[in-house]
Design an enzyme around this catalytic site. Structure first.
Site, PDB file in Angstrom:
ATOM      1  N   HIS A  62       3.047  -7.363  10.100  1.00  0.00           N
ATOM      2  CA  HIS A  62       3.546  -6.054  10.546  1.00  0.00           C
ATOM      3  C   HIS A  62       2.698  -5.494  11.679  1.00  0.00           C
ATOM      4  O   HIS A  62       1.480  -5.682  11.735  1.00  0.00           O
ATOM      5  CB  HIS A  62       3.687  -5.077   9.374  1.00  0.00           C
ATOM      6  CG  HIS A  62       2.420  -4.515   8.812  1.00  0.00           C
ATOM      7  ND1 HIS A  62       1.787  -3.422   9.360  1.00  0.00           N
ATOM      8  CD2 HIS A  62       1.690  -4.851   7.722  1.00  0.00           C
ATOM      9  CE1 HIS A  62       0.723  -3.117   8.644  1.00  0.00           C
ATOM     10  NE2 HIS A  62       0.638  -3.979   7.647  1.00  0.00           N
ATOM     11  N   ASP A 168      -5.780  -3.659   9.908  1.00  0.00           N
ATOM     12  CA  ASP A 168      -4.541  -3.726   9.134  1.00  0.00           C
ATOM     13  C   ASP A 168      -3.407  -3.248  10.036  1.00  0.00           C
ATOM     14  O   ASP A 168      -3.263  -2.049  10.259  1.00  0.00           O
ATOM     15  CB  ASP A 168      -4.683  -2.834   7.898  1.00  0.00           C
ATOM     16  CG  ASP A 168      -3.410  -2.720   7.075  1.00  0.00           C
ATOM     17  OD1 ASP A 168      -2.459  -3.483   7.305  1.00  0.00           O
ATOM     18  OD2 ASP A 168      -3.366  -1.843   6.187  1.00  0.00           O
ATOM     19  N   GLU A 200       6.223  -1.315   8.244  1.00  0.00           N
ATOM     20  CA  GLU A 200       5.726  -1.798   6.951  1.00  0.00           C
ATOM     21  C   GLU A 200       5.035  -0.684   6.186  1.00  0.00           C
ATOM     22  O   GLU A 200       5.177  -0.566   4.971  1.00  0.00           O
ATOM     23  CB  GLU A 200       4.757  -2.970   7.171  1.00  0.00           C
ATOM     24  CG  GLU A 200       4.363  -3.714   5.887  1.00  0.00           C
ATOM     25  CD  GLU A 200       3.165  -3.117   5.168  1.00  0.00           C
ATOM     26  OE1 GLU A 200       2.892  -3.531   4.025  1.00  0.00           O
ATOM     27  OE2 GLU A 200       2.482  -2.237   5.732  1.00  0.00           O
ATOM     28  N   GLU A 201       4.288   0.149   6.898  1.00  0.00           N
ATOM     29  CA  GLU A 201       3.498   1.191   6.240  1.00  0.00           C
ATOM     30  C   GLU A 201       4.366   2.282   5.609  1.00  0.00           C
ATOM     31  O   GLU A 201       3.886   3.073   4.796  1.00  0.00           O
ATOM     32  CB  GLU A 201       2.515   1.824   7.236  1.00  0.00           C
ATOM     33  CG  GLU A 201       1.454   0.877   7.780  1.00  0.00           C
ATOM     34  CD  GLU A 201       0.416   0.469   6.747  1.00  0.00           C
ATOM     35  OE1 GLU A 201       0.511   0.919   5.592  1.00  0.00           O
ATOM     36  OE2 GLU A 201      -0.490  -0.299   7.102  1.00  0.00           O
ATOM     37  N   ASP A 223      -0.724 -10.575   5.703  1.00  0.00           N
ATOM     38  CA  ASP A 223      -1.188  -9.192   5.645  1.00  0.00           C
ATOM     39  C   ASP A 223      -2.668  -9.207   5.303  1.00  0.00           C
ATOM     40  O   ASP A 223      -3.279 -10.273   5.199  1.00  0.00           O
ATOM     41  CB  ASP A 223      -0.380  -8.385   4.617  1.00  0.00           C
ATOM     42  CG  ASP A 223      -0.254  -6.912   4.986  1.00  0.00           C
ATOM     43  OD1 ASP A 223      -1.230  -6.350   5.542  1.00  0.00           O
ATOM     44  OD2 ASP A 223       0.797  -6.301   4.712  1.00  0.00           O
ATOM     45  N   HIS A 307      -7.522   1.212   5.839  1.00  0.00           N
ATOM     46  CA  HIS A 307      -6.916   2.487   6.233  1.00  0.00           C
ATOM     47  C   HIS A 307      -7.951   3.513   6.665  1.00  0.00           C
ATOM     48  O   HIS A 307      -7.809   4.719   6.426  1.00  0.00           O
ATOM     49  CB  HIS A 307      -6.020   3.051   5.118  1.00  0.00           C
ATOM     50  CG  HIS A 307      -4.733   2.313   4.976  1.00  0.00           C
ATOM     51  ND1 HIS A 307      -3.673   2.782   4.215  1.00  0.00           N
ATOM     52  CD2 HIS A 307      -4.299   1.133   5.500  1.00  0.00           C
ATOM     53  CE1 HIS A 307      -2.664   1.922   4.274  1.00  0.00           C
ATOM     54  NE2 HIS A 307      -3.033   0.916   5.044  1.00  0.00           N
TER      55      HIS A 307
END
Length: 343
Positions: A62, A168, A200-201, A223, A307
């Protein structure tokens, strides 16, 4: 281009969920030598490398990153915001970019309080963005709903460790780059589709779209996963620098999983395993059940501080993920697919 240069370029770029098109020029410039590139209506980016047969394998990572959005512009010239996927504690004192009519740089400040009890609590409502502009100037540049992304230059740490924002999942796009480069002179049996998926998030939405558009025989999601080392997730055994993490669980086809493990063993590529008994929380979850069912694998790259603006990945894990996928693809042939898919 070296893979580290590509990783730096793509991590320092900005592409929140819904604006993955901001990455398109970087992807096109660096992947065009590997295949034909297109973008879907909702920002999935496809790189198609033609194989010898009509069978297809899809490799997906992603493209979107976690983000903030402008929620209010105060009369004093401060910006209040909503966040997606970011712990408020990690935002304090961070640099950000507000993507308005032009990019505006700012810092996230914590509203002071004179209550000792409240001083120990970081809540989103106590955070605001300071740009230095007054409200009149700010309202000419920024509007409600504008995206805000973290600003962070890449830092090279010791022992091949790399720190940046949006590791990420740009680390996985870098692994796809390594894979594509390894396959550049390989005429594989299967058509290969490299996919930089959108949104994706916010619910793996691009994975669904790509799976129905491509209808691959095999779908592999790449991922990131949580590091289990010092100060990491103690329930996991993943370690930075010890190789890609191969998922085991109902989201993963068992014969394909065994096949890729044998490939890793044959080529002495280090790997780790991770058990996920339910929803993996990745694009793999949606690939598997799309288009009548797709045989799926999930390969993860361990990272620290997910994150946040200081996510850490090991460059060897990125390279070994790309090499493992390339060896897996080059050894697949059309005749063995039926045997691989049956239980």
């Amino acid at each position: 281009m070296k893979d580290l240069d590509f990783l730096k370029m793509i991590c320092e770029a900005h592409a929140p969920s819904g604006r993955e098109d901001w990455l398109y020029s970087i992807i096109e410039d660096n992947f065009k030598k590997f295949g034909h590139i297109t973008m879907s209506k909702l920002n999935n980016i496809y790189i198609h490398k033609k194989g010898k047969t009509s069978n297809k394998i899809m490799i997906m990572a992603h493209a979107d990153e976690v983000f903030l959005m402008v929620n209010e512009i105060s009369g004093e010239g401060f910006i209040k915001f909503k966040a997606l996927g970011i712990d408020p504690k990690s935002l304090v004192s961070q640099e950000v970019i507000i993507h308005g009519t032009e990019d505006v740089e700012g810092i996230v400040a914590l509203k002071p309080t004179y209550n000792d009890k409240d001083n120990n609590v970081v809540k989103m409502e106590r955070l605001y963005i300071e740009t230095g502009y007054n409200s009149e100037k700010l309202n000419n540049l920024v509007k409600i709903g504008d995206y805000i992304t973290l600003k962070r230059d890449m830092i090279e740490l010791l022992n091949d460790n790399i720190c940046c924002k949006s590791i990420d999942n740009r680390a996985s796009i870098a692994a796809m780059y390594v894979c594509a480069d390894e396959l550049k002179n390989v005429n594989s049996d299967l058509d290969v589709y490299f996919v930089c998926s959108c949104q994706e998030e916010v619910g793996h939405r691009g994975a669904k779209m790509a799976s129905y558009e491509i209808k691959p025989d095999i779908g592999i999601a790449i991922d990131v996963t949580f590091d289990g080392g010092k100060f990491g997730d103690s329930d996991r055994e993943n370690k930075l620098g010890e190789g890609p993490v191969i998922c085991i669980g109902p989201n993963v086809h068992p014969k394909l999983r065994n096949r890729i493990i044998k490939t890793a063993d044959r080529y002495n590529i280090p790997y780790q395993v991770e058990v996920e008994s339910g929803n993996t929380g990745t694009d793999a979850w949606d690939i598997q059940t799309a288009a009548g069912g797709i045989q799926t694998l999930l390969i993860s790259i361990p990272i620290k501080y997910m994150h946040t603006s200081v996510e850490i990945v090991n460059l060897k894990d990125i390279r070994n993920t790309g090499k493992l996928l390339a060896r897996f693809i080059q050894e697949l042939n059309e005749n063995e697919l039926e045997g691989l898919f049956c239980f």
